[in-house]
Write a protein that holds these residues in place. Structure first.
Motif, PDB file in Angstrom:
ATOM      1  N   ASP B  68       0.783  -1.241   0.000  1.00 24.86           N
ATOM      2  CA  ASP B  68       0.000   0.000   0.000  1.00 24.86           C
ATOM      3  C   ASP B  68       0.814   1.291   0.000  1.00 24.86           C
ATOM      4  O   ASP B  68       0.340   2.315  -0.479  1.00 24.86           O
ATOM      5  CB  ASP B  68      -0.908   0.035   1.230  1.00 24.86           C
ATOM      6  N   GLU B  81       3.806  -2.446   3.811  1.00 29.47           N
ATOM      7  CA  GLU B  81       2.401  -2.775   3.976  1.00 29.47           C
ATOM      8  C   GLU B  81       2.094  -2.668   5.467  1.00 29.47           C
ATOM      9  O   GLU B  81       2.956  -2.962   6.297  1.00 29.47           O
ATOM     10  CB  GLU B  81       2.159  -4.201   3.465  1.00 29.47           C
ATOM     11  N   LYS B  83      -0.647  -3.825   8.532  1.00 28.63           N
ATOM     12  CA  LYS B  83      -1.712  -4.794   8.829  1.00 28.63           C
ATOM     13  C   LYS B  83      -2.004  -4.791  10.326  1.00 28.63           C
ATOM     14  O   LYS B  83      -1.101  -4.608  11.141  1.00 28.63           O
ATOM     15  CB  LYS B  83      -1.267  -6.206   8.448  1.00 28.63           C
ATOM     16  N   GLN B 100       1.447  -9.833  -2.530  1.00 28.62           N
ATOM     17  CA  GLN B 100       2.150  -8.831  -1.708  1.00 28.62           C
ATOM     18  C   GLN B 100       3.502  -9.383  -1.271  1.00 28.62           C
ATOM     19  O   GLN B 100       4.505  -8.663  -1.262  1.00 28.62           O
ATOM     20  CB  GLN B 100       1.309  -8.452  -0.485  1.00 28.62           C
TER      21      GLN B 100
HETATM   22 MG   LIG Z   1      -3.439  -3.193   2.390  1.00 32.83          MG
END
Ligand SMILES: [Mg+2]
Ligand SMILES: [Mg+2]
Lengths: 182, 182
Positions: B68, B81, B83, B100
């Motif tokens: 992202d 990323e 999370k 990813q």
């Molecule tokens: Mg994401």
């Protein structure tokens, strides 16, 4: 094969399609990892039907706050925007948004590699222009100067990219040369 | 002020909001240029009403092909990323998608700096975990091992980030230390 075999008119490809193919080639060949960013969208209303995928029912296009492409090449940050014009003798600067210019400036301040890929669609010529030159020409406009870059300025400050087969638009070759990365 | 003054429960912020604020702070302070990528959307139907903005009438969420967040810090490519989990003792690896993981691997091969920011929401702890460690733990799962990272593994291989005021999640401080960039 010669570069002239791979013209846009022969192939009916857009600059974006060519760059996406180029980036796919770089990725598969482990040359560089560069992706186009998704189109920014403001989502207003989403439907969540039972037993099927969510459907966006109302959304609007948002203006991007950065350039379209970025990624990594030999550890270095790479960032660029691609633009086309139908004009034959100059490239209008209003193809760029102020925040894209601002973003290029921020990337350069952070020692990233920023540039633009300019395509003159009617004469089928593609150029690589470093961010620092784009900024100078933009500031010239802001100080009351011309609102476009003449083709001879593009040729003087930029680097022509001949279309190839794989990759189609080999901009990494120019990055290599300009930043001594090869 | 102590880190404990800035807890999630006090503030009702999501990890994404905190990272967006952090990135805004880095940008304004000229520390780094890092942006969240737009959510990828497959646009199917657009309405172009006269005298007003185009309306997207039908679109679907697409799976992202990358992480992202990405950008540049001191010339280096940064990619991560973020999370969250509600579990208290382990972080389930199914929070990550295979592409990813593949993307993180590609970035590391290209000498980029790739990591993940993991938040244990119920105990309010945030960790920085380098991409190389995430990959090892992912491969362990693929070879039949456990499907999550235990909290003690996160603590052993990762780096805790205490929440601050500005920036809220100072991950660049850890990048500096790990990659000797300061
Ligand atoms: Mg994401
Ligand atoms: Mg664009």
């Amino acid at each position: 094969a010669k570069a002239k075999d791979f013209t846009y008119s022969n192939r009916g490809m857009t600059l974006e399609e060519d760059l996406n193919e180029t980036n796919k080639f770089y990725l598969q060949s482990e040359i560089a990892v560069i992706h186009k960013k998704p189109t920014p969208v403001q989502i207003v209303n989403v439907d969540y039907p039972k037993r099927s995928a969510a459907v966006i029912k109302e959304a609007y296009f948002k203006q991007a706050s950065t350039t379209d492409y970025n990624g990594v090449y030999k550890g270095k940050y790479i960032d660029f925007e691609a633009k086309e014009t139908r004009f034959k003798t100059s490239f209008p600067l209003n193809n760029f948004h102020k925040h894209q210019i601002e973003h290029i400036k921020q990337v350069l301040n952070q020692n990233g590699i920023a540039f633009v890929i300019l395509r003159f669609s009617s004469i089928e010529e593609v150029y690589f222009l470093e961010g620092k030159h784009l900024l100078s020409l933009w500031y010239r406009m802001e100080e009351g100067g011309r609102k476009s870059i003449t083709i001879s300025e593009v040729q003087e400050y930029g680097h022509r990219i001949l279309l190839g087969f794989r990759p189609r638009i080999d901009y990494i070759k120019i990055v290599d040369k300009l930043y001594n990365l090869s």
